[in-house]
Design a protein around this motif. Sequence first.
Motif, PDB file in Angstrom:
ATOM      1  N   ALA A 246      -5.197 -10.438   2.342  1.00 18.54           N
ATOM      2  CA  ALA A 246      -4.422  -9.919   1.215  1.00 18.54           C
ATOM      3  C   ALA A 246      -4.873  -8.510   0.843  1.00 18.54           C
ATOM      4  O   ALA A 246      -4.039  -7.614   0.619  1.00 18.54           O
ATOM      5  CB  ALA A 246      -4.550 -10.851   0.015  1.00 18.54           C
ATOM      6  N   ALA A 247      -6.175  -8.296   0.777  1.00 23.37           N
ATOM      7  CA  ALA A 247      -6.686  -6.963   0.430  1.00 23.37           C
ATOM      8  C   ALA A 247      -6.300  -5.936   1.489  1.00 23.37           C
ATOM      9  O   ALA A 247      -5.984  -4.781   1.163  1.00 23.37           O
ATOM     10  CB  ALA A 247      -8.198  -7.011   0.257  1.00 23.37           C
ATOM     11  N   CYS A 248      -6.322  -6.343   2.756  1.00 21.07           N
ATOM     12  CA  CYS A 248      -5.929  -5.437   3.844  1.00 21.07           C
ATOM     13  C   CYS A 248      -4.457  -5.058   3.758  1.00 21.07           C
ATOM     14  O   CYS A 248      -4.092  -3.889   3.959  1.00 21.07           O
ATOM     15  CB  CYS A 248      -6.212  -6.077   5.198  1.00 21.07           C
ATOM     16  SG  CYS A 248      -7.951  -6.108   5.683  1.00 21.07           S
ATOM     17  N   VAL A 249      -3.616  -6.025   3.474  1.00 23.49           N
ATOM     18  CA  VAL A 249      -2.182  -5.743   3.353  1.00 23.49           C
ATOM     19  C   VAL A 249      -1.932  -4.693   2.276  1.00 23.49           C
ATOM     20  O   VAL A 249      -1.058  -3.839   2.397  1.00 23.49           O
ATOM     21  CB  VAL A 249      -1.407  -7.046   3.055  1.00 23.49           C
ATOM     22  CG1 VAL A 249      -0.058  -6.753   2.435  1.00 23.49           C
ATOM     23  CG2 VAL A 249      -1.205  -7.844   4.336  1.00 23.49           C
ATOM     24  N   ALA A 250      -2.732  -4.738   1.206  1.00 27.99           N
ATOM     25  CA  ALA A 250      -2.534  -3.831   0.072  1.00 27.99           C
ATOM     26  C   ALA A 250      -3.287  -2.517   0.201  1.00 27.99           C
ATOM     27  O   ALA A 250      -3.103  -1.620  -0.631  1.00 27.99           O
ATOM     28  CB  ALA A 250      -2.958  -4.526  -1.215  1.00 27.99           C
ATOM     29  N   HIS A 251      -4.125  -2.362   1.220  1.00 29.90           N
ATOM     30  CA  HIS A 251      -5.110  -1.270   1.194  1.00 29.90           C
ATOM     31  C   HIS A 251      -4.496   0.119   1.127  1.00 29.90           C
ATOM     32  O   HIS A 251      -5.109   1.050   0.609  1.00 29.90           O
ATOM     33  CB  HIS A 251      -6.077  -1.380   2.386  1.00 29.90           C
ATOM     34  CG  HIS A 251      -5.570  -0.756   3.652  1.00 29.90           C
ATOM     35  ND1 HIS A 251      -4.628  -1.364   4.463  1.00 29.90           N
ATOM     36  CD2 HIS A 251      -5.873   0.429   4.253  1.00 29.90           C
ATOM     37  CE1 HIS A 251      -4.387  -0.588   5.499  1.00 29.90           C
ATOM     38  NE2 HIS A 251      -5.117   0.502   5.402  1.00 29.90           N
ATOM     39  N   ASP A 252      -3.267   0.317   1.623  1.00 27.12           N
ATOM     40  CA  ASP A 252      -2.616   1.628   1.604  1.00 27.12           C
ATOM     41  C   ASP A 252      -1.464   1.699   0.598  1.00 27.12           C
ATOM     42  O   ASP A 252      -0.686   2.658   0.626  1.00 27.12           O
ATOM     43  CB  ASP A 252      -2.078   1.971   3.000  1.00 27.12           C
ATOM     44  CG  ASP A 252      -3.093   2.730   3.844  1.00 27.12           C
ATOM     45  OD1 ASP A 252      -4.136   3.123   3.298  1.00 27.12           O
ATOM     46  OD2 ASP A 252      -2.838   2.919   5.050  1.00 27.12           O
ATOM     47  N   ILE A 253      -1.364   0.739  -0.288  1.00 27.60           N
ATOM     48  CA  ILE A 253      -0.180   0.627  -1.143  1.00 27.60           C
ATOM     49  C   ILE A 253      -0.064   1.786  -2.126  1.00 27.60           C
ATOM     50  O   ILE A 253       1.023   2.068  -2.636  1.00 27.60           O
ATOM     51  CB  ILE A 253      -0.193  -0.738  -1.883  1.00 27.60           C
ATOM     52  CG1 ILE A 253       1.229  -1.177  -2.229  1.00 27.60           C
ATOM     53  CG2 ILE A 253      -1.120  -0.726  -3.095  1.00 27.60           C
ATOM     54  CD1 ILE A 253       1.323  -2.638  -2.638  1.00 27.60           C
ATOM     55  N   GLY A 254      -1.172   2.495  -2.377  1.00 29.16           N
ATOM     56  CA  GLY A 254      -1.130   3.622  -3.300  1.00 29.16           C
ATOM     57  C   GLY A 254      -1.003   4.974  -2.630  1.00 29.16           C
ATOM     58  O   GLY A 254      -1.000   6.005  -3.312  1.00 29.16           O
ATOM     59  N   ASN A 255      -0.863   4.997  -1.303  1.00 23.40           N
ATOM     60  CA  ASN A 255      -0.807   6.277  -0.604  1.00 23.40           C
ATOM     61  C   ASN A 255       0.559   6.935  -0.760  1.00 23.40           C
ATOM     62  O   ASN A 255       1.591   6.272  -0.667  1.00 23.40           O
ATOM     63  CB  ASN A 255      -1.134   6.083   0.878  1.00 23.40           C
ATOM     64  CG  ASN A 255      -2.621   5.931   1.102  1.00 23.40           C
ATOM     65  OD1 ASN A 255      -3.337   5.356   0.285  1.00 23.40           O
ATOM     66  ND2 ASN A 255      -3.112   6.440   2.210  1.00 23.40           N
ATOM     67  N   PRO A 256       0.588   8.251  -0.975  1.00 20.19           N
ATOM     68  CA  PRO A 256       1.843   8.975  -1.173  1.00 20.19           C
ATOM     69  C   PRO A 256       2.559   9.244   0.140  1.00 20.19           C
ATOM     70  O   PRO A 256       2.048   8.913   1.215  1.00 20.19           O
ATOM     71  CB  PRO A 256       1.370  10.281  -1.822  1.00 20.19           C
ATOM     72  CG  PRO A 256       0.009  10.490  -1.255  1.00 20.19           C
ATOM     73  CD  PRO A 256      -0.597   9.120  -1.099  1.00 20.19           C
ATOM     74  N   PRO A 257       3.739   9.866   0.085  1.00 17.85           N
ATOM     75  CA  PRO A 257       4.433  10.237   1.323  1.00 17.85           C
ATOM     76  C   PRO A 257       3.658  11.300   2.090  1.00 17.85           C
ATOM     77  O   PRO A 257       2.790  11.983   1.548  1.00 17.85           O
ATOM     78  CB  PRO A 257       5.781  10.776   0.823  1.00 17.85           C
ATOM     79  CG  PRO A 257       5.545  11.191  -0.588  1.00 17.85           C
ATOM     80  CD  PRO A 257       4.507  10.239  -1.113  1.00 17.85           C
ATOM     81  N   PHE A 258       3.968  11.424   3.371  1.00 15.74           N
ATOM     82  CA  PHE A 258       3.430  12.460   4.254  1.00 15.74           C
ATOM     83  C   PHE A 258       1.930  12.313   4.530  1.00 15.74           C
ATOM     84  O   PHE A 258       1.215  13.296   4.733  1.00 15.74           O
ATOM     85  CB  PHE A 258       3.722  13.864   3.702  1.00 15.74           C
ATOM     86  CG  PHE A 258       5.173  14.089   3.386  1.00 15.74           C
ATOM     87  CD1 PHE A 258       6.128  14.087   4.393  1.00 15.74           C
ATOM     88  CD2 PHE A 258       5.590  14.255   2.071  1.00 15.74           C
ATOM     89  CE1 PHE A 258       7.474  14.268   4.101  1.00 15.74           C
ATOM     90  CE2 PHE A 258       6.924  14.432   1.767  1.00 15.74           C
ATOM     91  CZ  PHE A 258       7.871  14.441   2.782  1.00 15.74           C
ATOM     92  N   GLY A 259       1.454  11.086   4.565  1.00 18.19           N
ATOM     93  CA  GLY A 259       0.078  10.845   4.970  1.00 18.19           C
ATOM     94  C   GLY A 259      -0.945  11.413   3.998  1.00 18.19           C
ATOM     95  O   GLY A 259      -0.663  11.652   2.824  1.00 18.19           O
TER      96      GLY A 259
END
Length: 446
Positions: free
Chosen positions: A106-119
């Motif tokens: 579950a934590a892995c699935v969410a780990h990038d959920i706050g990242n903005p567009p364009f890397g």
Amino acid sequence: MKTRMEWKTLLCSHALADANSEATAARNSFVRDLDRIVFSAPFRRLANKTQVQPLYEHDHVHHRLIHSIEVSSVGRSLAMEVGKWLEGENEIEAGESSDLASIVQAACVAHDIGNPPFGHSGEEAIGDWFAKKFASPEGLFADVDDFRRREFIKFEGNAQGFRIITRLEMARNSGGLRLSTATLGAFTKYPTTAEVSQKLSEPYIGLKKFGIFHSELEIFEEVAKTLGLPKEADGENVWWARHPLVFLVEAADDICYNIVDLEDAFTTGELSYETVRDVFLEALGTNRGRERLSKTEHIALLRAMTIGKAVQSCVEAFKKNYEDIMNGTFSESLKYAGSMSSIFKKMKEISSDQVFTARRKTELEVSGRRTIENVMSGLLPVYEELAQTGWNTSSLSSHNEQLLRALSLDLHDVKSAYEALHSLADFVSGMTDRYALRISRMLSGT
């Protein structure tokens, strides 16, 4: 003497801000966490956010959603291996290895959920825009305390992710997705705020960046207390020890982006077949040939085998450093603490020298930066007028009301300059690459 963390509290299944939450035998709290993340809108939007390679130019490179799913798969494997070992050492109860696996997944699935567009260039673009505004602060920017400014100037997707899952998504301002405290602990790689990270970045790996905005600090304090995470202090600077499962979440991410980025670079032609083949073969300690495989098939096979080898390396590193991990004193990533350390360093060098500097990626970063600047500058007048009206959305001009309707932007919770700037960052960081481009054109009239 450091306080040793205990699995009895580290695996706490209590849902944030939901005392009446009930799990079932068929769907426990940690499985429910995964379901809530996967069905959330911010997770779905990851399908149109850049991982490393620019999107829409090649159908077979990774975007952030696919990357997150792959990280969760590797994370589950890591946690099951570690969990079975912990059961054998009588550190956890029989059967709790599946809980570890579900929490890490579950934590892995969410780990990038706050990242903005364009890397990651999107993070830098947001931070640089704020930095320019705070350099000569006027209006909203003059009304934000100095000690809170760094969380905008050094915008951090990890802290934005914690904000999304604990405040913004689903039960807004009342626990967010209402995930279990164990999953929230495993999610938080950097358990401190921006100004503490700035002052004390060297002593501990959890201070390398920051993972908590001041707006969510009380929430994390509640999570940390429930989990029994050791609290550290240096004068007024406070941080916490990482949850032990953070190291497995981090390792899963490291394994995927180090190894899969090379495969993607081969797919797009930025790395030769021989370069990628040779580093994978070195990792495996074999000269396994192509046999009847195409180059693409051979790289895919070697990538899969290399991931398996990396999992074993990180599991052994966790075991070897177990007591330090449980005492909160281990301060290294598992990828560099295991037998594959030199291979991971070589992969990083190849990516830094040949992938991250590639023309297409550079073009993406330049255009993405301009796009984000256009959107933020175009939306700022809305927030400035909102402040002038005493935070009354019904008093906005007709033009800004149109903007709110066009963008489905809800400002009812915004009652201060600090909240206004976070609302702006929430909106921009939540955009997909494609949506950001469209809104940038709309705001500039092109």
